[in-house]
Design a protein around this motif. Structure first.
Motif, PDB file in Angstrom:
ATOM      1  N   LYS A  39      58.099  44.472  63.556  1.00 52.65           N
ATOM      2  CA  LYS A  39      58.485  45.865  63.087  1.00 52.65           C
ATOM      3  C   LYS A  39      59.321  46.368  62.828  1.00 52.65           C
ATOM      4  O   LYS A  39      60.182  46.884  62.219  1.00 52.65           O
ATOM      5  CB  LYS A  39      56.892  46.827  63.290  1.00 52.65           C
ATOM      6  CG  LYS A  39      56.963  48.429  62.903  1.00 52.65           C
ATOM      7  CD  LYS A  39      56.252  49.176  63.577  1.00 52.65           C
ATOM      8  CE  LYS A  39      55.518  50.543  63.094  1.00 52.65           C
ATOM      9  NZ  LYS A  39      54.377  51.301  63.901  1.00 52.65           N
ATOM     10  N   LYS A  43      61.897  47.300  59.135  1.00 49.33           N
ATOM     11  CA  LYS A  43      62.038  48.336  59.212  1.00 49.33           C
ATOM     12  C   LYS A  43      63.865  48.734  59.085  1.00 49.33           C
ATOM     13  O   LYS A  43      64.760  48.901  58.152  1.00 49.33           O
ATOM     14  CB  LYS A  43      62.008  49.363  60.388  1.00 49.33           C
ATOM     15  CG  LYS A  43      62.645  51.174  60.795  1.00 49.33           C
ATOM     16  CD  LYS A  43      61.535  51.782  61.826  1.00 49.33           C
ATOM     17  CE  LYS A  43      62.988  52.410  62.227  1.00 49.33           C
ATOM     18  NZ  LYS A  43      61.886  53.415  62.433  1.00 49.33           N
ATOM     19  N   TYR A 131      63.862  57.817  57.878  1.00 50.39           N
ATOM     20  CA  TYR A 131      63.008  56.969  57.653  1.00 50.39           C
ATOM     21  C   TYR A 131      60.741  58.183  58.001  1.00 50.39           C
ATOM     22  O   TYR A 131      60.730  58.577  58.487  1.00 50.39           O
ATOM     23  CB  TYR A 131      62.561  55.619  58.737  1.00 50.39           C
ATOM     24  CG  TYR A 131      62.034  54.751  58.490  1.00 50.39           C
ATOM     25  CD1 TYR A 131      61.750  53.940  58.100  1.00 50.39           C
ATOM     26  CD2 TYR A 131      59.847  55.294  59.496  1.00 50.39           C
ATOM     27  CE1 TYR A 131      61.097  52.694  57.489  1.00 50.39           C
ATOM     28  CE2 TYR A 131      59.103  53.698  59.274  1.00 50.39           C
ATOM     29  CZ  TYR A 131      59.947  52.628  58.033  1.00 50.39           C
ATOM     30  OH  TYR A 131      58.576  51.939  58.050  1.00 50.39           O
ATOM     31  N   ALA A 133      57.697  56.856  58.782  1.00 47.97           N
ATOM     32  CA  ALA A 133      56.701  56.442  58.419  1.00 47.97           C
ATOM     33  C   ALA A 133      55.547  55.859  57.363  1.00 47.97           C
ATOM     34  O   ALA A 133      55.157  54.936  57.573  1.00 47.97           O
ATOM     35  CB  ALA A 133      56.348  56.672  60.333  1.00 47.97           C
ATOM     36  N   ASN A 136      56.625  53.935  54.545  1.00 45.98           N
ATOM     37  CA  ASN A 136      57.804  53.206  55.038  1.00 45.98           C
ATOM     38  C   ASN A 136      58.760  52.810  54.357  1.00 45.98           C
ATOM     39  O   ASN A 136      59.138  51.574  54.183  1.00 45.98           O
ATOM     40  CB  ASN A 136      56.737  51.485  54.897  1.00 45.98           C
ATOM     41  CG  ASN A 136      56.081  51.135  56.437  1.00 45.98           C
ATOM     42  OD1 ASN A 136      55.905  51.961  57.224  1.00 45.98           O
ATOM     43  ND2 ASN A 136      54.486  50.832  55.777  1.00 45.98           N
TER      44      ASN A 136
END
Length: 148
Positions: A39, A43, A131, A133, A136
Motif C-alpha cells: 500500500k 502511494k 494525499y 486517502a 487515493n
C-alpha cells in the motif's frame, strides 16, 4: 493485489498441517505486514506519477492540465495571460520529501518567458502535495506559480 493475496493464502493453507504454531503465526504476520508495504509503495508511486505529470504539463505549456492537479478547494481560475507564457525549462531541485504520512514537498526551478517580451526569467516553485486517502489522489495545495 487481491489475486496475489488469495494465491498466497492458498499456498499457506496447503502448508498449514506441516507448520508448527509459531511458524504459522509468523507467516500470518508477514502476510499482513506485506500488504502495508504494498500500500505504501502504491502511494509513493502515485506521488511520483503526479509530480512527474505535473512537471511535464508545466514544461510543455499544458496549463489547464497543470491546474487540474491543484486541489479543487484551492483551485483559482487560470489567468487569462497564461497563454503568453512559455516554459523553457523545468528542473527538479529537490525531489519529493515526505513531511508526514500524507504531505510531501518538492522544489522545482522553472525557466520561462513571456512571448511578447522575449526575456527569460526563472522562479523557484515550492510545491506542497497532500494525499487524499478517500480518493487515493495526491493534490497540489501550493497552487501553480505566478509567472510574473
Amino acid at each position: 493485489m487481491a489475486y496475489h493475496r488469495a494465491k498466497m493464502m492458498r499456498s499457506i493453507a496447503r502448508m498449514i498441517p506441516s507448520l508448527p504454531p509459531l511458524a504459522l503465526c509468523l507467516t500470518a504476520a508477514l502476510v499482513v505486514s506485506g500488504c502495508g508495504v504494498v500500500k505504501e509503495e502504491k502511494k509513493t508511486d502515485a506521488l511520483t506519477a503526479a509530480v512527474t505529470s505535473y512537471g511535464s504539463a508545466i514544461r510543455w505549456g499544458y496549463y489547464e492540465t497543470a491546474y487540474g492537479y491543484v486541489h479543487p478547494d484551492e483551485r483559482a481560475e487560470i489567468p487569462k495571460n497564461i497563454e503568453n507564457v512559455r516554459a523553457t525549462g523545468y528542473d527538479v531541485v529537490q525531489p519529493p520529501v515526505m513531511k508526514d504520512e500524507h504531505t510531501a514537498e518538492q522544489i522545482a526551478r522553472i525557466e520561462y518567458l513571456h512571448r511578447d517580451v522575449q526575456r527569460v526569467r526563472s522562479l523557484s516553485d515550492r510545491q506542497e502535495w497532500r494525499y487524499d486517502a478517500d480518493t487515493n489522489t495526491w493534490w497540489l495545495h501550493s497552487g501553480v506559480p505566478e509567472f510574473k
